[in-house]
Design an enzyme around this catalytic site. Structure first.
Site: not given
Length: 478
Positions: A179, A252, A286, A384
């Protein structure tokens, strides 16, 4: 009985043929984040479509799982060949849809990494073997297929991370339903199309769609494992939705990686590494360096050296060959970066370079921004940013820097920068992160395990540990 592999040579696609194979004139528009132009149209599938894809994957899994390992290895290697044959059109589509430039550590680099990871996964030694043997008992540990794996990917490295999920799952005998992110569906659909030019039918399926499709995939009773790369909030939702079926998970999730610069460094010698550790993919990574702690003895010199690198690094439309930084992929992410930089400016922090977007041209371009004299509690440091803005925090002693680096509830990666590798390793051992790099940041290798701690997720990817993560252990004792 093993199904023989039929060797065929897929045709090398052009950009136009690749795009036409995945677009649908009746679908929603997918826009180029650099220009606002329409890249193509995609139909967002329904949960019913997802159910059908899972049913096909479930039916195909037994035959795929019964193939020999050497057979699956051969197909992964042929899939890598297919990716390399389609490398340039894949890179162009990725650049247009995601925004990243063709050159530098960007679109061509990402497509190359897809082929490299397929090959490395094929070359990894299978886990398992004898674990105990005496006069009375012989025990062996084997790793069997999980079944159907659901792979939910992000928009920042859509092709590469899809391969990170797909390659080990296929190697271990699972079938996979992918997906893609709603922001970058065309890239992933095209990649799967290329992979499926050599794979058997229904072993790998992609279903574009919105959140409801992702939610259904993570709760589907016939999906045995979910692999997800994305935000912590979405990861938490997947944990909850997977609970009733006790799915295995590899997550993750978000990171806000810290870097600590010790006072013995050569500022100009580390500036290039610091810059790309933070600004690879325009900061949309990330495991990018997102907050930098620099000892006061070298603080000013490090800042100066970073400004010089930033000013020499071109940003612009990805299809222009000279650019190595691109736009933010979407308006929502642009707004986050702008908000956090504005908060830092209003708090009295010093904008060394950037921080003042043009706003006149098309695209979600935010200039490369370095922010100095910023407090550790500032939102630009504590949240972040996931974009081209790096806060640089001054510290006086290493204990202070370690405490600041560890204070957040995430721990994907971190780095220590020093001319003394032993000193750097001693500091690294104190950092709460899944990976700590020495004198670099964010580099990953297909044979080196990768994963986060705290709210950055759990489970390992890459190498033999990555193969174990997409299999179920079975002990045969007797």
């Amino acid at each position: 009985m093993t199904t023989p592999t039929v060797t065929t040579t897929p045709e090398t696609p052009t950009y136009e043929s690749l795009l036409s194979s995945v677009v649908d004139p009746g679908g929603r528009e997918v826009l180029d984040p650099a220009t606002g132009e329409v890249v193509g149209r995609v139909v967002d599938r329904t949960t019913e479509d997802l159910d059908q894809a899972v049913a096909r994957a479930l039916a195909a899994q037994r035959t795929w799982g019964n193939r020999t390992d050497s057979d699956r290895v051969d197909l992964l290697l042929r899939a890598a060949d297919a990716v390399e044959s389609a490398a340039e059109p894949l890179a162009e589509l990725l650049s247009r849809e995601q925004g990243k430039p063709l050159n530098g550590p960007n679109a061509r680099f990402e497509v190359g990494a897809c082929a490299a990871w397929l090959r490395a996964t094929a070359a990894t030694e299978l886990p398992g073997g004898p674990v105990f043997d005496d006069a009375d008992t012989h025990a062996e540990l084997h790793y069997r297929p999980v079944g159907v794996v659901g792979a939910i990917g992000p928009w920042n490295w859509p092709m590469m991370i899809t391969v990170w999920q797909v390659a080990p799952a296929l190697r271990m005998g699972n079938t996979v339903v992918v997906k893609p992110s709603e922001y970058t569906p065309l890239s992933v659909l095209a990649l799967v199309q290329v992979l499926n030019s050599v794979l058997p039918a229904d072993v790998l399926t992609s279903v574009a769609g919105g959140r409801e499709v992702g939610a259904r995939l993570s709760s589907h009773p016939d999906v045995d494992k979910v692999m997800f790369t994305g935000s912590t909030a979405t990861g938490q939702a997947i944990i909850k939705s997977s609970a009733d079926t006790v799915k295995r998970l590899t997550l993750e999730l978000g990171g806000n990686d810290a870097g600590i610069v010790l006072p013995d460094v050569d500022p100009t010698g580390i500036a290039e590494g610091l810059f790309w550790g933070a600004f690879i993919n325009t900061g949309q990574t990330c495991a990018a360096l997102k907050r930098l702690y620099v000892h006061t003895d070298v603080y000013d010199d490090v800042c100066t050296a970073l400004v010089e690198v930033a000013q020499a690094t071109p940003m612009g439309r990805g299809l222009d060959e000279q650019n190595v930084l691109g736009p933010l992929q979407n308006k929502a992410q642009y707004d986050i970066v702008a908000r956090l930089v504005d908060a830092a400016r209003q708090s009295g922090a010093k904008i060394l370079v950037g921080g003042d977007p043009d706003g006149e041209g098309p695209g979600y371009f935010y200039p490369t921004t370095l922010v100095a004299e910023v407090h550790d509690d500032n939102p630009l440091v504590a949240e972040e940013q996931f974009g081209p803005a790096l806060p640089i925090v001054r510290y006086d002693d290493v204990d202070q820097a370690v405490a600041m680096a560890n204070k957040l509830d995430v721990g994907l990666g971190a780095s220590v920068w020093s001319s003394d590798r032993d000193a750097a390793r001693a500091v690294a051992a104190r950092l709460q992160a899944g990976t700590v790099w020495i004198n670099s940041h964010g580099g990953v290798h297909p044979m080196i395990s990768f994963g986060g701690v705290k709210k950055s997720g759990y489970g390992l990817e890459f190498g033999v540990e990555g193969l174990k993560a997409v299999a179920v252990p079975q002990v045969i004792n007797g």
